[in-house]
Design an enzyme around this catalytic site. Structure first.
Site, PDB file in Angstrom:
ATOM      1  N   THR A   1      16.184  99.678  60.896  1.00 20.62           N
ATOM      2  CA  THR A   1      15.617  98.717  61.532  1.00 20.62           C
ATOM      3  C   THR A   1      14.340  99.192  61.884  1.00 20.62           C
ATOM      4  O   THR A   1      13.299  98.434  61.904  1.00 20.62           O
ATOM      5  CB  THR A   1      16.279  98.523  63.115  1.00 20.62           C
ATOM      6  OG1 THR A   1      17.727  97.974  62.661  1.00 20.62           O
ATOM      7  CG2 THR A   1      15.543  97.219  63.828  1.00 20.62           C
TER       8      THR A   1
ATOM      9  N   ARG B   1      21.365  95.104  53.306  1.00 20.49           N
ATOM     10  CA  ARG B   1      21.119  96.011  54.289  1.00 20.49           C
ATOM     11  C   ARG B   1      20.446  97.265  53.597  1.00 20.49           C
ATOM     12  O   ARG B   1      19.660  97.991  54.301  1.00 20.49           O
ATOM     13  CB  ARG B   1      22.387  96.353  55.239  1.00 20.49           C
ATOM     14  CG  ARG B   1      23.146  95.033  55.665  1.00 20.49           C
ATOM     15  CD  ARG B   1      22.316  94.556  56.989  1.00 20.49           C
ATOM     16  NE  ARG B   1      22.215  95.351  58.079  1.00 20.49           N
ATOM     17  CZ  ARG B   1      21.734  95.166  59.145  1.00 20.49           C
ATOM     18  NH1 ARG B   1      21.144  93.796  59.283  1.00 20.49           N
ATOM     19  NH2 ARG B   1      21.652  95.935  60.064  1.00 20.49           N
TER      20      ARG B   1
ATOM     21  N   PHE C   1      13.809  93.274  74.553  1.00 22.39           N
ATOM     22  CA  PHE C   1      12.797  92.916  73.504  1.00 22.39           C
ATOM     23  C   PHE C   1      13.227  91.303  73.081  1.00 22.39           C
ATOM     24  O   PHE C   1      12.452  90.961  72.375  1.00 22.39           O
ATOM     25  CB  PHE C   1      12.834  93.657  72.486  1.00 22.39           C
ATOM     26  CG  PHE C   1      14.190  94.023  71.469  1.00 22.39           C
ATOM     27  CD1 PHE C   1      14.799  92.854  70.610  1.00 22.39           C
ATOM     28  CD2 PHE C   1      15.145  94.870  71.982  1.00 22.39           C
ATOM     29  CE1 PHE C   1      16.005  93.070  70.037  1.00 22.39           C
ATOM     30  CE2 PHE C   1      16.509  95.098  71.275  1.00 22.39           C
ATOM     31  CZ  PHE C   1      16.726  94.145  70.559  1.00 22.39           C
TER      32      PHE C   1
ATOM     33  N   TYR D   1      18.698  84.404  67.120  1.00 25.22           N
ATOM     34  CA  TYR D   1      18.884  85.704  67.552  1.00 25.22           C
ATOM     35  C   TYR D   1      19.715  85.713  69.015  1.00 25.22           C
ATOM     36  O   TYR D   1      19.366  86.555  69.715  1.00 25.22           O
ATOM     37  CB  TYR D   1      17.712  86.454  67.897  1.00 25.22           C
ATOM     38  CG  TYR D   1      17.263  87.058  66.440  1.00 25.22           C
ATOM     39  CD1 TYR D   1      17.966  88.153  65.922  1.00 25.22           C
ATOM     40  CD2 TYR D   1      15.806  86.869  66.064  1.00 25.22           C
ATOM     41  CE1 TYR D   1      17.502  88.651  64.802  1.00 25.22           C
ATOM     42  CE2 TYR D   1      15.417  87.501  64.694  1.00 25.22           C
ATOM     43  CZ  TYR D   1      16.151  88.260  64.071  1.00 25.22           C
ATOM     44  OH  TYR D   1      15.704  89.074  62.998  1.00 25.22           O
TER      45      TYR D   1
ATOM     46  N   HIS E   1      14.820  90.123  57.696  1.00 22.25           N
ATOM     47  CA  HIS E   1      16.345  90.161  58.343  1.00 22.25           C
ATOM     48  C   HIS E   1      17.291  89.824  57.474  1.00 22.25           C
ATOM     49  O   HIS E   1      17.011  89.314  56.292  1.00 22.25           O
ATOM     50  CB  HIS E   1      16.259  88.994  59.300  1.00 22.25           C
ATOM     51  CG  HIS E   1      17.857  88.663  59.600  1.00 22.25           C
ATOM     52  ND1 HIS E   1      18.486  89.263  60.913  1.00 22.25           N
ATOM     53  CD2 HIS E   1      18.675  87.593  58.876  1.00 22.25           C
ATOM     54  CE1 HIS E   1      19.863  88.959  60.583  1.00 22.25           C
ATOM     55  NE2 HIS E   1      19.748  87.948  59.697  1.00 22.25           N
TER      56      HIS E   1
ATOM     57  N   ASN F   1       9.388  94.121  61.419  1.00 27.18           N
ATOM     58  CA  ASN F   1       9.852  94.905  60.583  1.00 27.18           C
ATOM     59  C   ASN F   1      10.305  94.148  59.275  1.00 27.18           C
ATOM     60  O   ASN F   1      11.250  94.448  58.565  1.00 27.18           O
ATOM     61  CB  ASN F   1      11.152  95.455  60.955  1.00 27.18           C
ATOM     62  CG  ASN F   1      12.267  94.793  61.640  1.00 27.18           C
ATOM     63  OD1 ASN F   1      12.053  93.392  61.700  1.00 27.18           O
ATOM     64  ND2 ASN F   1      13.275  95.155  61.882  1.00 27.18           N
TER      65      ASN F   1
ATOM     66  N   GLU G   1      24.703  81.991  59.716  1.00 25.06           N
ATOM     67  CA  GLU G   1      23.427  82.068  59.358  1.00 25.06           C
ATOM     68  C   GLU G   1      22.700  80.985  58.253  1.00 25.06           C
ATOM     69  O   GLU G   1      21.919  80.231  58.407  1.00 25.06           O
ATOM     70  CB  GLU G   1      22.967  83.545  59.202  1.00 25.06           C
ATOM     71  CG  GLU G   1      22.841  84.093  60.639  1.00 25.06           C
ATOM     72  CD  GLU G   1      22.643  85.621  60.369  1.00 25.06           C
ATOM     73  OE1 GLU G   1      22.667  86.304  61.435  1.00 25.06           O
ATOM     74  OE2 GLU G   1      22.277  86.102  59.351  1.00 25.06           O
TER      75      GLU G   1
ATOM     76  N   ARG H   1      11.614  98.058  54.306  1.00 25.33           N
ATOM     77  CA  ARG H   1      11.051  98.304  55.790  1.00 25.33           C
ATOM     78  C   ARG H   1      10.029  99.572  55.657  1.00 25.33           C
ATOM     79  O   ARG H   1       9.384  99.701  56.334  1.00 25.33           O
ATOM     80  CB  ARG H   1      12.134  98.600  56.946  1.00 25.33           C
ATOM     81  CG  ARG H   1      12.686  97.151  57.240  1.00 25.33           C
ATOM     82  CD  ARG H   1      13.895  97.051  57.970  1.00 25.33           C
ATOM     83  NE  ARG H   1      14.200  95.893  58.768  1.00 25.33           N
ATOM     84  CZ  ARG H   1      15.377  95.478  59.279  1.00 25.33           C
ATOM     85  NH1 ARG H   1      16.397  96.413  59.280  1.00 25.33           N
ATOM     86  NH2 ARG H   1      15.607  94.338  59.911  1.00 25.33           N
TER      87      ARG H   1
ATOM     88  N   LYS I   1      10.260  87.842  57.341  1.00 30.43           N
ATOM     89  CA  LYS I   1       9.402  87.687  58.728  1.00 30.43           C
ATOM     90  C   LYS I   1       8.172  87.379  58.813  1.00 30.43           C
ATOM     91  O   LYS I   1       7.489  87.706  57.800  1.00 30.43           O
ATOM     92  CB  LYS I   1      10.107  88.864  59.584  1.00 30.43           C
ATOM     93  CG  LYS I   1      11.450  89.151  59.932  1.00 30.43           C
ATOM     94  CD  LYS I   1      11.858  90.026  60.730  1.00 30.43           C
ATOM     95  CE  LYS I   1      13.319  90.293  61.083  1.00 30.43           C
ATOM     96  NZ  LYS I   1      13.621  91.278  62.111  1.00 30.43           N
TER      97      LYS I   1
HETATM   98  P1  GTP Z   1      18.020  92.064  61.944  1.00 29.08           P
HETATM   99  O1  GTP Z   1      18.207  92.009  60.409  1.00 29.08           O
HETATM  100  O2  GTP Z   1      16.558  91.380  62.020  1.00 29.08           O
HETATM  101  O3  GTP Z   1      19.064  91.389  62.565  1.00 29.08           O
HETATM  102  O4  GTP Z   1      17.630  93.455  62.217  1.00 29.08           O
HETATM  103  P2  GTP Z   1      18.571  94.819  62.268  1.00 29.08           P
HETATM  104  O5  GTP Z   1      20.210  94.189  62.099  1.00 29.08           O
HETATM  105  O6  GTP Z   1      18.201  95.777  61.563  1.00 29.08           O
HETATM  106  O7  GTP Z   1      18.419  94.981  63.868  1.00 29.08           O
HETATM  107  P3  GTP Z   1      19.060  94.295  65.084  1.00 29.08           P
HETATM  108  O8  GTP Z   1      19.826  93.232  64.762  1.00 29.08           O
HETATM  109  O9  GTP Z   1      19.364  95.403  66.011  1.00 29.08           O
HETATM  110  O10 GTP Z   1      17.608  93.800  66.128  1.00 29.08           O
HETATM  111  C1  GTP Z   1      17.295  92.336  65.455  1.00 29.08           C
HETATM  112  C2  GTP Z   1      15.565  92.214  65.485  1.00 29.08           C
HETATM  113  O11 GTP Z   1      15.190  92.493  66.845  1.00 29.08           O
HETATM  114  C3  GTP Z   1      15.093  93.686  64.715  1.00 29.08           C
HETATM  115  O12 GTP Z   1      15.091  93.500  63.204  1.00 29.08           O
HETATM  116  C4  GTP Z   1      13.518  93.669  65.270  1.00 29.08           C
HETATM  117  O13 GTP Z   1      12.867  92.746  64.760  1.00 29.08           O
HETATM  118  C5  GTP Z   1      14.058  93.368  66.813  1.00 29.08           C
HETATM  119  N1  GTP Z   1      14.256  94.606  67.621  1.00 29.08           N
HETATM  120  C6  GTP Z   1      15.327  95.392  67.416  1.00 29.08           C
HETATM  121  N2  GTP Z   1      15.083  96.432  68.344  1.00 29.08           N
HETATM  122  C7  GTP Z   1      13.945  96.431  68.798  1.00 29.08           C
HETATM  123  C8  GTP Z   1      13.139  96.973  69.674  1.00 29.08           C
HETATM  124  O14 GTP Z   1      13.438  98.004  70.389  1.00 29.08           O
HETATM  125  N3  GTP Z   1      11.840  96.492  70.251  1.00 29.08           N
HETATM  126  C9  GTP Z   1      11.535  95.378  69.775  1.00 29.08           C
HETATM  127  N4  GTP Z   1      10.185  94.783  69.991  1.00 29.08           N
HETATM  128  N5  GTP Z   1      12.173  94.541  68.780  1.00 29.08           N
HETATM  129  C10 GTP Z   1      13.189  95.104  68.494  1.00 29.08           C
HETATM  130 MG    MG Z   2      20.890  92.303  63.188  1.00 32.51          MG
END
Ligand code: GTP
Ligand code: MG
Length: 138
Positions: free
Chosen positions: A91, A85, A57, A49, A115, A112, A126, A102, A9
């Protein structure tokens, strides 16, 4: 062997962490079988997304993902999706296990660093969003 889709990212590309993150993948036995550096438009990030469209968010996430170049990649290995993962970590970096990407590199729950696809179906969608068949050599 399984394939998963990964993004390094903007927070990580800005800090020149592409190589350090790729080293984590390779140490864990994941092979980088396709990779390119691109910059998404906010609209392209929004489609990627789309599942998070109704989350508070979402707008911030799409701004962030289009704010600088990212490295999109296909990782291959045994159980690549769950393995990736695992080495990504939770996350929120505050909850991420020591040694995970992370835990070591992420700046916040939003910024973070990586992805990773969460299931075979999402991995396939994807990968196809960013790579053509010709770009996917074994
Ligand atoms: P990805 O691999 O990026 O999909 O991450 P994830 O699967 O661990 O988390 P998720 O799919 O729930 O959320 C997707 C992305 O949204 C996260 O990786 C973060 O970059 C962002 N995100 C999730 N929760 C928050 C939040 O509470 N605040 C903000 N600003 N961003 C968030
Ligand atoms: Mg995700």
């Amino acid at each position: 062997l399984e394939r998963t889709f990964s993004i390094i990212k903007p927070d990580a590309t800005r800090r020149n962490l592409t190589g350090a993150i790729n080293a984590k993948f390779e140490e864990a036995g994941l092979r980088i079988v396709a990779q390119k550096r691109i910059q998404m438009t906010k609209e392209q990030a929004g489609v990627f997304y789309g599942v998070h469209k109704s989350r508070p968010f979402y707008d911030e996430l799409c701004e962030f993902m289009s704010s600088a170049p990212v490295v999109v990649q296909v990782l291959e290995g045994e159980n690549a999706i769950s393995k990736n993962r695992e080495i990504m970590g939770a996350t929120n970096p505050a909850d991420a296990a020591p040694g995970t990407i992370r835990a070591e590199f992420a700046e916040s729950v939003g910024e973070n660093s990586v992805h990773g696809s969460d299931a075979p179906e999402t991995a396939a969608v994807e990968i196809a969003y960013f790579f053509s068949g010709l770009e996917l050599v074994g």
